[in-house]
Design an enzyme around this catalytic site. Structure first.
Site, mmCIF file in Angstrom:
data_model
loop_
_atom_site.group_PDB
_atom_site.id
_atom_site.type_symbol
_atom_site.label_atom_id
_atom_site.label_comp_id
_atom_site.label_asym_id
_atom_site.label_seq_id
_atom_site.Cartn_x
_atom_site.Cartn_y
_atom_site.Cartn_z
ATOM 1 N N HIS A 120 -48.860 -45.439 45.006
ATOM 2 C CA HIS A 120 -49.323 -46.762 45.452
ATOM 3 C C HIS A 120 -49.114 -47.817 44.366
ATOM 4 O O HIS A 120 -49.695 -48.898 44.437
ATOM 5 C CB HIS A 120 -50.795 -46.722 45.868
ATOM 6 C CG HIS A 120 -51.028 -45.965 47.146
ATOM 7 N ND1 HIS A 120 -52.276 -45.605 47.594
ATOM 8 C CD2 HIS A 120 -50.161 -45.499 48.084
ATOM 9 C CE1 HIS A 120 -52.164 -44.946 48.740
ATOM 10 N NE2 HIS A 120 -50.896 -44.868 49.053
ATOM 11 N N GLY A 141 -59.784 -34.923 45.182
ATOM 12 C CA GLY A 141 -60.517 -36.192 45.310
ATOM 13 C C GLY A 141 -59.832 -37.201 46.205
ATOM 14 O O GLY A 141 -59.857 -38.393 45.926
ATOM 15 N N THR A 142 -59.229 -36.721 47.259
ATOM 16 C CA THR A 142 -58.593 -37.660 48.200
ATOM 17 C C THR A 142 -59.075 -37.386 49.613
ATOM 18 O O THR A 142 -59.269 -36.236 50.005
ATOM 19 C CB THR A 142 -57.049 -37.624 48.084
ATOM 20 O OG1 THR A 142 -56.510 -38.538 49.030
ATOM 21 C CG2 THR A 142 -56.469 -36.241 48.307
ATOM 22 N N SER A 143 -59.300 -38.500 50.362
ATOM 23 C CA SER A 143 -59.999 -38.411 51.635
ATOM 24 C C SER A 143 -59.145 -37.854 52.767
ATOM 25 O O SER A 143 -59.665 -37.577 53.844
ATOM 26 C CB SER A 143 -60.504 -39.797 52.015
ATOM 27 O OG SER A 143 -59.412 -40.686 52.008
ATOM 28 N N ASP A 199 -55.068 -47.082 38.950
ATOM 29 C CA ASP A 199 -55.828 -47.432 37.737
ATOM 30 C C ASP A 199 -55.167 -47.021 36.422
ATOM 31 O O ASP A 199 -55.643 -47.385 35.346
ATOM 32 C CB ASP A 199 -57.250 -46.834 37.817
ATOM 33 C CG ASP A 199 -57.255 -45.339 38.088
ATOM 34 O OD1 ASP A 199 -56.395 -44.621 37.566
ATOM 35 O OD2 ASP A 199 -58.156 -44.877 38.830
ATOM 36 N N ASN A 209 -53.839 -43.302 42.933
ATOM 37 C CA ASN A 209 -54.656 -44.247 42.180
ATOM 38 C C ASN A 209 -53.791 -45.256 41.438
ATOM 39 O O ASN A 209 -52.750 -44.912 40.897
ATOM 40 C CB ASN A 209 -55.557 -43.493 41.186
ATOM 41 C CG ASN A 209 -56.490 -42.540 41.913
ATOM 42 O OD1 ASN A 209 -56.767 -42.746 43.100
ATOM 43 N ND2 ASN A 209 -56.962 -41.522 41.241
ATOM 44 N N ARG A 242 -59.588 -56.971 38.378
ATOM 45 C CA ARG A 242 -59.559 -55.510 38.627
ATOM 46 C C ARG A 242 -58.905 -54.786 37.451
ATOM 47 O O ARG A 242 -59.366 -53.734 37.029
ATOM 48 C CB ARG A 242 -58.801 -55.203 39.930
ATOM 49 C CG ARG A 242 -59.569 -55.641 41.168
ATOM 50 C CD ARG A 242 -58.843 -55.229 42.424
ATOM 51 N NE ARG A 242 -58.733 -53.781 42.561
ATOM 52 C CZ ARG A 242 -57.810 -53.166 43.298
ATOM 53 N NH1 ARG A 242 -56.903 -53.873 43.955
ATOM 54 N NH2 ARG A 242 -57.789 -51.860 43.371
ATOM 55 N N ASN A 261 -62.549 -31.132 46.405
ATOM 56 C CA ASN A 261 -63.229 -32.359 46.845
ATOM 57 C C ASN A 261 -64.731 -32.102 46.872
ATOM 58 O O ASN A 261 -65.169 -30.955 46.975
ATOM 59 C CB ASN A 261 -62.725 -32.735 48.257
ATOM 60 C CG ASN A 261 -62.979 -34.200 48.602
ATOM 61 O OD1 ASN A 261 -64.119 -34.657 48.603
ATOM 62 N ND2 ASN A 261 -61.926 -34.926 48.889
ATOM 63 N N CYS A 276 -41.800 -58.912 37.501
ATOM 64 C CA CYS A 276 -41.283 -60.283 37.597
ATOM 65 C C CYS A 276 -40.705 -60.497 38.995
ATOM 66 O O CYS A 276 -39.865 -59.709 39.445
ATOM 67 C CB CYS A 276 -40.216 -60.505 36.532
ATOM 68 S SG CYS A 276 -39.463 -62.134 36.652
HETATM 69 P P1 OAD Z 1 -61.179 -42.522 49.184
HETATM 70 O O1 OAD Z 1 -62.121 -43.400 48.395
HETATM 71 O O2 OAD Z 1 -60.874 -42.832 50.597
HETATM 72 O O3 OAD Z 1 -61.733 -40.998 49.137
HETATM 73 C C1 OAD Z 1 -62.197 -40.422 47.957
HETATM 74 C C2 OAD Z 1 -62.372 -38.927 48.196
HETATM 75 O O4 OAD Z 1 -62.810 -38.343 46.967
HETATM 76 C C3 OAD Z 1 -63.404 -38.565 49.245
HETATM 77 O O5 OAD Z 1 -62.878 -37.531 50.054
HETATM 78 C C4 OAD Z 1 -64.615 -38.060 48.428
HETATM 79 O O6 OAD Z 1 -65.292 -36.985 49.086
HETATM 80 C C5 OAD Z 1 -63.937 -37.531 47.190
HETATM 81 N N1 OAD Z 1 -64.728 -37.628 45.966
HETATM 82 C C6 OAD Z 1 -65.538 -38.642 45.560
HETATM 83 N N2 OAD Z 1 -66.025 -38.403 44.330
HETATM 84 C C7 OAD Z 1 -65.507 -37.218 43.927
HETATM 85 C C8 OAD Z 1 -65.616 -36.438 42.744
HETATM 86 N N3 OAD Z 1 -66.352 -36.818 41.712
HETATM 87 N N4 OAD Z 1 -64.912 -35.278 42.677
HETATM 88 C C9 OAD Z 1 -64.153 -34.859 43.736
HETATM 89 N N5 OAD Z 1 -64.012 -35.553 44.867
HETATM 90 C C10 OAD Z 1 -64.671 -36.718 44.974
HETATM 91 O O7 OAD Z 1 -59.873 -42.444 48.301
HETATM 92 P P2 OAD Z 1 -58.397 -42.014 48.586
HETATM 93 O O8 OAD Z 1 -58.288 -40.867 49.519
HETATM 94 O O9 OAD Z 1 -57.761 -41.914 47.252
HETATM 95 O O10 OAD Z 1 -54.870 -47.327 48.746
HETATM 96 O O11 OAD Z 1 -57.813 -43.290 49.281
HETATM 97 C C11 OAD Z 1 -56.441 -43.419 49.330
HETATM 98 C C12 OAD Z 1 -56.045 -44.848 49.261
HETATM 99 O O12 OAD Z 1 -56.821 -45.641 50.125
HETATM 100 C C13 OAD Z 1 -56.224 -45.506 47.931
HETATM 101 O O13 OAD Z 1 -55.197 -45.206 47.034
HETATM 102 C C14 OAD Z 1 -56.192 -46.952 48.326
HETATM 103 C C15 OAD Z 1 -57.092 -46.902 49.524
HETATM 104 O O14 OAD Z 1 -56.868 -47.900 50.431
HETATM 105 C C16 OAD Z 1 -54.264 -48.366 48.132
HETATM 106 O O15 OAD Z 1 -54.741 -48.959 47.178
HETATM 107 C C17 OAD Z 1 -52.914 -48.701 48.701
#
Ligand code: OAD
Length: 251
Positions: free
Chosen positions: A123, A191-193, A108, A106, A70, A217, A131
């Site tokens: 996260h 960009g968060t769900s 990344d 994120n 990854r 979003n 370590c």
């Molecule tokens: P998700 O993958 O659940 O959601 C991504 C969001 O971004 C969705 O609401 C999409 O509509 C939106 N989206 C996608 N592409 C886009 C774009 N180009 N521009 C704007 N919006 C866009 O991701 P997160 O909400 O970040 O946890 O998920 C949170 C956490 O869940 C992550 O950090 C991860 C995962 O389990 C861990 O790794 C601990």
């Protein structure tokens, strides 16, 4: 839905802005999501077999090989115009002695690579490893690793710096988030769900502390109704346009 010019006006008038980003901001960089990364050889694994402290204790070689794959995929991707725009917005703010805090879910590392400085990785990070003996962190590790797990100079096996299932978020990241959310005057979630806590609850924290809140979003989320304003579209397109409009208002 609000006009981009109105959001630019709001940001240009703010003294302290807090931003929360999720996987959507990295989508246009081609970053595989956590689940997409379970493909090919890894398709037979359940996340619980790879992303927990128990999995690492049971089979550190397997877990670190997966995380190194990854890490390599992420290092092969580049920050997109959305990441760059947020770094520029931070520069505009700090040049004017205003505050800008970026809370990202994120792992990344793309915000840091794009030049954002005040970044809180709630996260953790795939790029920073830790370590297990001393707790020291390492960033510039060989790609790929020489051994699985990689071993620190103190002789301890390294683990990825991400938060695993069953672990708490880093206390310093939570504290920094709380402080930013309770003092900012504008809060942006990009960009968060809005389903993974505690980040999904950041909007309520910021709003109840008096901030004006904006969701950017592609689509509506379960938290949309809590925001004062929404912008719909791709962050890689909206953010550069928004930051240009903020810049124009600041000169
Ligand atoms: P998700 O993958 O659940 O959601 C991504 C969001 O971004 C969705 O609401 C999409 O509509 C939106 N989206 C996608 N592409 C886009 C774009 N180009 N521009 C704007 N919006 C866009 O991701 P997160 O909400 O970040 O946890 O998920 C949170 C956490 O869940 C992550 O950090 C991860 C995962 O389990 C861990 O790794 C601990």
């Amino acid at each position: 839905m609000t006009d981009i010019a109105d959001i630019a006006e709001l940001i240009a008038g703010a003294d302290h802005i807090a931003v929360n980003t999720g996987a959507g901001v990295s989508a246009e960089s081609g970053i595989p999501t956590f689940r997409d990364a379970l493909e090919g050889l890894w398709a037979k694994y359940d996340p619980q077999e790879l992303a927990t402290p128990e999995a690492y204790a049971r089979d550190p070689e397997l877990v670190t090989r997966w995380y190194d794959e990854r890490r390599q995929k992420v290092l092969a991707c580049a920050p997109n115009p959305g990441h760059h725009a947020l770094a520029q917005l931070e520069a505009l703010f700090t040049e004017r002695k205003r505050r800008f805090v970026l809370l990202t879910q994120n792992v990344d590392g793309l915000h840091v690579r794009a030049g954002s400085r005040n970044v809180v990785e709630v996260h953790g990070s795939l790029i920073t490893w830790r370590c297990t003996k001393t707790g020291a962190t390492y960033h510039d590790l060989p790609v790929p690793f020489d051994t699985y797990p990689p071993i620190s100079d103190a002789g301890g096996p390294l683990r990825p710096g991400v938060v695993w299932f069953g672990e708490s978020l880093p206390a310093d990241a939570l504290e920094a988030s709380f402080e930013a959310l309770s003092t900012c005057d504008v809060y942006l979630a990009i960009g968060t769900s809005g389903v993974v806590f505690p980040a999904a609850g950041f909007v309520e924290q910021a709003r109840s502390a008096g901030a004006t809140t904006v969701e950017i979003n592609l689509d509506d989320t379960p938290m949309t109704r809590v925001f004062h304003h929404t912008l719909r579209g791709k962050s890689g397109e909206l953010l550069p346009a928004l930051v240009e409009q903020v810049r124009a208002r600041l000169v």
